[in-house]
Design a protein around this motif. Sequence first.
Motif, short mmCIF file in Angstrom:
data_model
loop_
_atom_site.label_atom_id
_atom_site.label_comp_id
_atom_site.label_asym_id
_atom_site.label_seq_id
_atom_site.Cartn_x
_atom_site.Cartn_y
_atom_site.Cartn_z
N GLY A 22 7.95 -10.32 15.04
CA GLY A 22 7.67 -11.70 15.42
C GLY A 22 7.05 -12.50 14.29
N ARG A 23 7.34 -13.77 14.27
CA ARG A 23 6.73 -14.68 13.30
C ARG A 23 6.47 -16.03 13.96
N ARG A 24 5.62 -16.84 13.32
CA ARG A 24 5.42 -18.22 13.77
C ARG A 24 5.62 -19.15 12.59
N PRO A 54 8.12 -9.43 1.76
CA PRO A 54 6.80 -8.95 1.34
C PRO A 54 6.05 -8.18 2.42
N ARG A 55 6.46 -8.32 3.69
CA ARG A 55 5.78 -7.57 4.76
C ARG A 55 6.57 -6.32 5.14
N ILE A 56 7.50 -5.90 4.29
CA ILE A 56 8.27 -4.68 4.60
C ILE A 56 7.31 -3.51 4.77
N CYS A 57 7.70 -2.55 5.60
CA CYS A 57 6.83 -1.41 5.88
C CYS A 57 6.36 -0.74 4.59
N ILE A 58 5.07 -0.61 4.45
CA ILE A 58 4.51 0.03 3.23
C ILE A 58 4.75 1.54 3.29
N ARG A 104 -4.90 -7.02 -0.25
CA ARG A 104 -4.97 -5.69 0.36
C ARG A 104 -3.72 -4.87 0.04
N ARG A 105 -2.58 -5.57 0.07
CA ARG A 105 -1.32 -4.87 -0.20
C ARG A 105 -1.35 -4.32 -1.64
N LYS A 106 -1.90 -5.13 -2.57
CA LYS A 106 -2.00 -4.70 -3.97
C LYS A 106 -2.91 -3.46 -4.08
N VAL A 164 4.00 -16.98 9.49
CA VAL A 164 2.90 -16.02 9.66
C VAL A 164 3.25 -15.11 10.83
N LYS A 165 2.45 -14.08 11.02
CA LYS A 165 2.72 -13.16 12.13
C LYS A 165 2.64 -13.93 13.46
N ALA A 166 3.41 -13.46 14.44
CA ALA A 166 3.49 -14.17 15.72
C ALA A 166 2.16 -14.10 16.47
N LEU A 174 -2.15 3.87 13.78
CA LEU A 174 -1.13 3.39 14.72
C LEU A 174 0.23 3.34 14.03
N ALA A 175 0.27 2.62 12.87
CA ALA A 175 1.56 2.40 12.22
C ALA A 175 2.13 3.70 11.67
N GLY A 176 1.24 4.62 11.29
CA GLY A 176 1.72 5.79 10.56
C GLY A 176 2.04 7.01 11.40
N LYS A 206 -5.55 -12.77 1.97
CA LYS A 206 -6.15 -11.45 2.19
C LYS A 206 -5.08 -10.36 2.17
N HIS A 207 -3.94 -10.66 2.83
CA HIS A 207 -2.88 -9.66 2.89
C HIS A 207 -2.38 -9.29 1.49
N THR A 208 -2.21 -10.30 0.63
CA THR A 208 -1.67 -10.05 -0.71
C THR A 208 -2.60 -9.12 -1.49
C1 HEM Z 1 9.92 5.54 11.30
C2 HEM Z 1 8.74 5.10 10.94
C3 HEM Z 1 8.35 3.67 10.72
C4 HEM Z 1 8.97 2.51 11.09
C5 HEM Z 1 10.29 2.35 11.84
C6 HEM Z 1 8.15 1.41 10.63
C7 HEM Z 1 8.48 0.07 10.78
C8 HEM Z 1 7.74 -0.98 10.28
C9 HEM Z 1 8.13 -2.37 10.31
C10 HEM Z 1 9.41 -2.91 10.93
C11 HEM Z 1 7.16 -3.10 9.71
C12 HEM Z 1 7.17 -4.60 9.45
C13 HEM Z 1 6.54 -5.41 10.57
C14 HEM Z 1 6.65 -6.91 10.34
O1 HEM Z 1 7.33 -7.38 9.44
O2 HEM Z 1 6.05 -7.64 11.14
C15 HEM Z 1 6.12 -2.18 9.30
C16 HEM Z 1 4.95 -2.52 8.68
C17 HEM Z 1 3.97 -1.62 8.34
N1 HEM Z 1 4.03 -0.25 8.40
FE1 HEM Z 1 5.59 0.84 9.08
N2 HEM Z 1 7.04 1.92 10.00
C18 HEM Z 1 7.12 3.30 10.02
C19 HEM Z 1 6.23 4.20 9.46
C20 HEM Z 1 5.07 3.86 8.83
C21 HEM Z 1 4.15 4.79 8.22
C22 HEM Z 1 4.38 6.29 8.12
C23 HEM Z 1 3.09 4.04 7.78
C24 HEM Z 1 1.82 4.49 7.06
C25 HEM Z 1 1.53 5.72 6.77
C26 HEM Z 1 3.35 2.65 8.09
C27 HEM Z 1 2.50 1.60 7.84
C28 HEM Z 1 2.84 0.27 7.98
C29 HEM Z 1 1.95 -0.83 7.61
C30 HEM Z 1 0.52 -0.69 7.11
C31 HEM Z 1 2.66 -2.02 7.82
C32 HEM Z 1 2.19 -3.44 7.52
C33 HEM Z 1 2.69 -3.80 6.12
C34 HEM Z 1 2.37 -5.21 5.67
O3 HEM Z 1 2.36 -6.14 6.48
O4 HEM Z 1 2.15 -5.37 4.46
N3 HEM Z 1 4.56 2.58 8.71
N4 HEM Z 1 6.50 -0.89 9.64
#
Ligand code: HEM
Length: 425
Positions: A304-306, A370-374, A77-79, A50-52, A235-237, A73-75
């Motif tokens: 990170g993972r645990r 499965p947790r690759i960046c969406i 939401r991801r779908k 799981v996440k760290a 944040l992520a995007g 929940k994650h599965t």
């Molecule tokens: C250069 C840009 C980006 C990098 C390097 C990046 C990198 C990553 C990485 C490494 C993870 C996996 C984290 C883990 O396994 O713990 C992740 C997850 C995620 N990223 Fe990105 N990201 C980028 C851009 C984006 C963008 C543009 C979005 C949305 C518009 C986004 C949304 C997400 C989300 C929602 C997750 C969680 C996915 C899940 O757990 O199913 N990311 N990202």
Amino acid sequence: MLVMDYLSVIKKCVERYGDTVVLPFKWPTYFLNDPEDIRHILVTNHRNYVKARGLKLGRRFLGEGLLTSEAPKHTERRKLLQPSFHKEKIASLGRLMANTATSQVENRWQAGTVADISTELARVTLAVVTKALFSRDLSDETTNVQAALTICQHYIEHRVRFGWGLPEHWPTPMNRRYRNAIAVFHELIRTLILTRRNSGQTSSDLLSVLLEARDERGEPLTDNEIRDELVTMLLAGHETTANALSWAFFLLATNRNAEEQFHAEIDHVFGKGPIDVGKATGLRYTDAVFAESLRLYPPVWRIGRRAINADTLPGGLHLPPNAEIAMHLFVAHRNPKYFPDPERFLPERFLNGGQHTRPRFSYFPFGGGPRICIGEDFARLEAAIILGVIGQRFRLTLEPGQRIKADPLITLKPKYGIRMRIHGR
Ligand code: HEM
């Protein structure tokens, strides 16, 4: 001068003790660096992880969005969210991304001036992501969003690194700053949701997908659930892509030869007119510049993972239940076994199929399994477009006498920004 400290310590640990470093903390912590061990955690036996704990400390801020939630929940939401990130959907956003980036750059960037490009790029990526996913341009909020994000990231990283902190509800200055920063975010998102609801508009954007979603009992998501997903996407995007692009322009400014090849390709593929998004697939060198920047400065610098149950890794290491695992992309991407002369910025490493000669998990800026960046396809297209829009018009050089430091928070930010002079081309 480029300064690194915490990152150098981790790097030295790995250089000294090898691909696996074990730290005897309250919860034993393992630094993993070997591609096969990393594949095992992220892909082969992902169900055992799981996440760290660290990321969970950010729960008050990130809630239970896609990044922090766990199965089932994650599965689910991801779908729900995956179709908004399918290749065809992303391709259909290209024109909007190009128009948004072009108007941001044309309105704010001026030849002959000096700017902190990390702030300017955060403004561009915030505009792009909010237009594309929420049909609203929130770039006027960049200063507030950036300030609030930095406070939240410092808070979470502080607790991760030192493993403790006074309870979150105590009125310490640090806790108060954190709570105020979260309030800024939540208010922004609340207004976004309310405005859409009151407008009665329908759209095909991510916000509509969330508003119209129904669970298996036919119930809509609660406002807090929608808020958590939107905060996560914000944040992520935007922060990740802004950091990646800041480091790309920094690295290009340190390598004249790479910079010339980059400009030549942008001129050849896009010319001087409006960006033709369909042609972005023709960018070979520019993609390699972006890939090499993600290698040297991965915006997500640690995954990170645990462990739930005990496990044995392909390299033979035995992990006890509850083991904390840290995979430092910043270090793994500099392994001389796979990247000779690892500190050098050499986009050529990613040309002519170079990437396929190395193990898959020697380089994983977007994670894996499965947790690759969406948002990977979103980020790659956005980056190609923004590099194109800026590269068509400007050349950027570093201002002398500044301190450039990679700050390892949740994302790898330039701590003091990066001041660059903007030259017209
Ligand atoms: C250069 C840009 C980006 C990098 C390097 C990046 C990198 C990553 C990485 C490494 C993870 C996996 C984290 C883990 O396994 O713990 C992740 C997850 C995620 N990223 Fe990105 N990201 C980028 C851009 C984006 C963008 C543009 C979005 C949305 C518009 C986004 C949304 C997400 C989300 C929602 C997750 C969680 C996915 C899940 O757990 O199913 N990311 N990202």
